[in-house]
Write an enzyme that holds these catalytic residues in place. Sequence first.
Site, PDB file in Angstrom:
ATOM      1  N   ASP A  74       0.799  -1.237   0.000  1.00  0.00           N
ATOM      2  CA  ASP A  74       0.000   0.000   0.000  1.00  0.00           C
ATOM      3  C   ASP A  74       0.826   1.278   0.000  1.00  0.00           C
ATOM      4  O   ASP A  74       0.267   2.373   0.150  1.00  0.00           O
ATOM      5  CB  ASP A  74      -0.936   0.008   1.219  1.00  0.00           C
ATOM      6  CG  ASP A  74      -2.036  -1.018   1.089  1.00  0.00           C
ATOM      7  OD1 ASP A  74      -2.630  -1.095   0.003  1.00  0.00           O
ATOM      8  OD2 ASP A  74      -2.296  -1.742   2.056  1.00  0.00           O
ATOM      9  N   ASP A 137      -6.187  -4.142  -5.979  1.00  0.00           N
ATOM     10  CA  ASP A 137      -5.898  -2.815  -5.428  1.00  0.00           C
ATOM     11  C   ASP A 137      -4.437  -2.401  -5.666  1.00  0.00           C
ATOM     12  O   ASP A 137      -4.104  -1.231  -5.771  1.00  0.00           O
ATOM     13  CB  ASP A 137      -6.157  -2.789  -3.913  1.00  0.00           C
ATOM     14  CG  ASP A 137      -7.259  -3.724  -3.454  1.00  0.00           C
ATOM     15  OD1 ASP A 137      -7.511  -4.731  -4.133  1.00  0.00           O
ATOM     16  OD2 ASP A 137      -7.855  -3.471  -2.409  1.00  0.00           O
TER      17      ASP A 137
HETATM   18  N1  GLY Z   1      -7.204  -1.685  -0.525  1.00  0.00           N
HETATM   19  C1  GLY Z   1      -8.279  -2.132   0.236  1.00  0.00           C
HETATM   20  C2  GLY Z   1      -9.613  -1.643  -0.182  1.00  0.00           C
HETATM   21  O1  GLY Z   1      -9.859  -1.181  -1.276  1.00  0.00           O
HETATM   22  O2  GLY Z   1     -10.478  -1.740   0.658  1.00  0.00           O
END
Ligand code: GLY
Length: 363
Positions: A74, A137
């Site tokens: 992330d 993601d």
């Molecule tokens: N990256 C996690 C979400 O989109 O909830």
Amino acid sequence: MQVIPAGVADLPRNVNKGTDKWRFVDFRDWTSGFWPGTLWYLFEATGNPQWKAAAERFTSQLAPLSRMKAIDHDLGFQVFNSYGNGYRLTGDPEYKATILRTADTLATLFNPAVGTILSWPRPVPNMEWPQHNTIMDNMINLELLFWASKNGGSKRLYDIAVSHAETTMKNHFRPDYTSYHVVVYDRNSGKKIKAVTHQGYADDSMWARGQSWAIYGFTMCYRETRKPEFLDFVQKVADVYLDRLPADLVPYWDFNAPGIPNEPRDASAAAITASALLELSTYVTDPAKAKNYRKKATRMLAELSSSRYLSNGENSAFLLHSTGHKPNGTEIDASINYADYYFIEALLRLKKLDAGKPLPAPL
Ligand code: GLY
């Protein structure tokens, strides 16, 4: 063993249904970059130094991420939205150095045998640790690598980002261009083991935000590479999402959720998609298609700006009705910081387009 220093938990993440109070997190949370990023966008929109001062204060809290081992993929969400927007608007060389260090940290998660970044470098239920997992993601975090590769970082960062996107394009979609949330690969051979969900309704369902990440991510990959296969692909990924939307263009949290129309919506997916479609509308060569993407994005933003979705003092977030992790029972029908971030980003993009300016502002 790596010791991760705890931070001050004063970065707003969400306002759960039934309360008007923010829940706060520290820099390690995957959403930590959205609040400083939103403050940078507010500074960009208004020129008011109050927003700049606040953005600088909250951005600086994320500095440890550029000096420690990767907790997960992330880092783009975290550091590019905060330091990246900050650098774009201030040119501060310290910000640039932080972004470049973080891109190198993200690259440590790349597995050449698979061709993608390891999203969660830890045991997560159903992910067959220590095999290699990649989530949809993760596409968004490639922007950090692309940026670093053209701003003094290694050319290898570009190659990693392209490899990740190409491998994801190949393995992460069904024949109808709907996306799986997670693919698990054999970490040594790179062979695909299985495709499953984590935050969606079912392994074979279209989790709304996952599809939004795909639309946003492949649009960004086309911008950064100009590879026509990404442009062709992302239109198919966008079209299946648009074709299956409810009339108000804000999706239910999962397009296959069994209780539709009595399922929670996900305003965050609508905000992410609106922002992506505005950019995509500037790349597609068919004028009718470009017009349709821009029209749909504008209608999505109009709906989000209506009393049905705008918080309007119900709490101090911009938007209501996002869903974070329904299977986990968390952040259901809530206000969430990333919905606000992409909503403001999309509004700024629309304003630029309406003024005949290019998207996005060149970094
Ligand atoms: N990256 C996690 C979400 O989109 O909830």
